[in-house]
Motif scaffolding. Sequence first.
Motif, short mmCIF file in Angstrom:
data_model
loop_
_atom_site.label_atom_id
_atom_site.label_comp_id
_atom_site.label_asym_id
_atom_site.label_seq_id
_atom_site.Cartn_x
_atom_site.Cartn_y
_atom_site.Cartn_z
N PRO A 76 -51.91 -24.15 9.98
CA PRO A 76 -52.12 -23.18 11.06
C PRO A 76 -50.94 -22.22 11.23
O PRO A 76 -51.14 -21.02 11.42
N GLU B 25 -56.84 -30.30 14.31
CA GLU B 25 -56.66 -28.93 13.86
C GLU B 25 -56.34 -28.93 12.37
O GLU B 25 -55.59 -29.77 11.88
N LEU C 271 -61.40 -20.46 14.58
CA LEU C 271 -60.75 -19.30 15.19
C LEU C 271 -60.24 -18.44 14.05
O LEU C 271 -59.55 -18.93 13.15
N LEU D 229 -51.04 -18.08 10.96
CA LEU D 229 -50.55 -17.16 11.99
C LEU D 229 -49.51 -16.20 11.45
O LEU D 229 -49.49 -15.02 11.82
N VAL E 257 -54.16 -14.59 18.69
CA VAL E 257 -54.69 -15.79 18.03
C VAL E 257 -53.79 -16.99 18.35
O VAL E 257 -54.27 -18.09 18.60
N TYR F 42 -61.05 -26.70 14.11
CA TYR F 42 -60.93 -27.87 14.98
C TYR F 42 -62.15 -28.71 14.66
O TYR F 42 -63.29 -28.31 14.91
N ARG G 138 -55.04 -20.26 20.18
CA ARG G 138 -54.78 -21.57 19.55
C ARG G 138 -54.18 -22.53 20.57
O ARG G 138 -54.60 -23.69 20.68
N GLN G 139 -53.19 -22.07 21.34
CA GLN G 139 -52.57 -22.93 22.35
C GLN G 139 -53.57 -23.35 23.41
O GLN G 139 -53.59 -24.50 23.84
N LEU H 62 -55.82 -26.03 21.88
CA LEU H 62 -55.10 -27.30 21.75
C LEU H 62 -54.87 -27.98 23.10
O LEU H 62 -54.92 -29.20 23.20
N LEU I 154 -58.49 -21.05 11.28
CA LEU I 154 -58.04 -22.22 12.04
C LEU I 154 -59.29 -23.00 12.41
O LEU I 154 -60.27 -22.43 12.89
#
Length: 153
Positions: free
Chosen positions: A8, A40, A73, A12, A23, A49, A27-28, A31, A47
Amino acid sequence: MQYKADSPSEYLEQLPEERRIAVGRLRQVILEHLPQGFEEQISYGMLGYVVPHSRYPNGYHCDPKLPLPFINLASQKNFVALYHSGIYANKELLDWFVAEYPKHMSTKLDMGKSCIRFKKMETIPYKLIGALCSKMTVEEWISMYETTIGNKK
């Protein structure tokens, strides 16, 4: 667009700055709100999950060597996309999201079957995405997958 990335963070790093910020923040949010049990990883050049094989050994029906996907994502050419399989499989969840969206946004929802598209990075509804990500556990997703999508094999 697919990026060649093994992690990941590597994904990024390849994004233009504005996209990297958006993004990275999405992502945060994912998560922080995704129930335990999802993992992940890079999945389909995005990305991802997923439900790992340790939790669901059958894997994805299209290719059982792959873990069961749940959310992806991606930074696409003209937008950032959040692909949420739960919205595709669960009409109640879809209806909830569609009803909540206008409470968080003044712009029209841009959505496909499982794809939510964000064209303006400064207007992503992070709080709403966090709520969406928290709505389905691994066990609920596996059960729904087996009764809806898994039976279409």
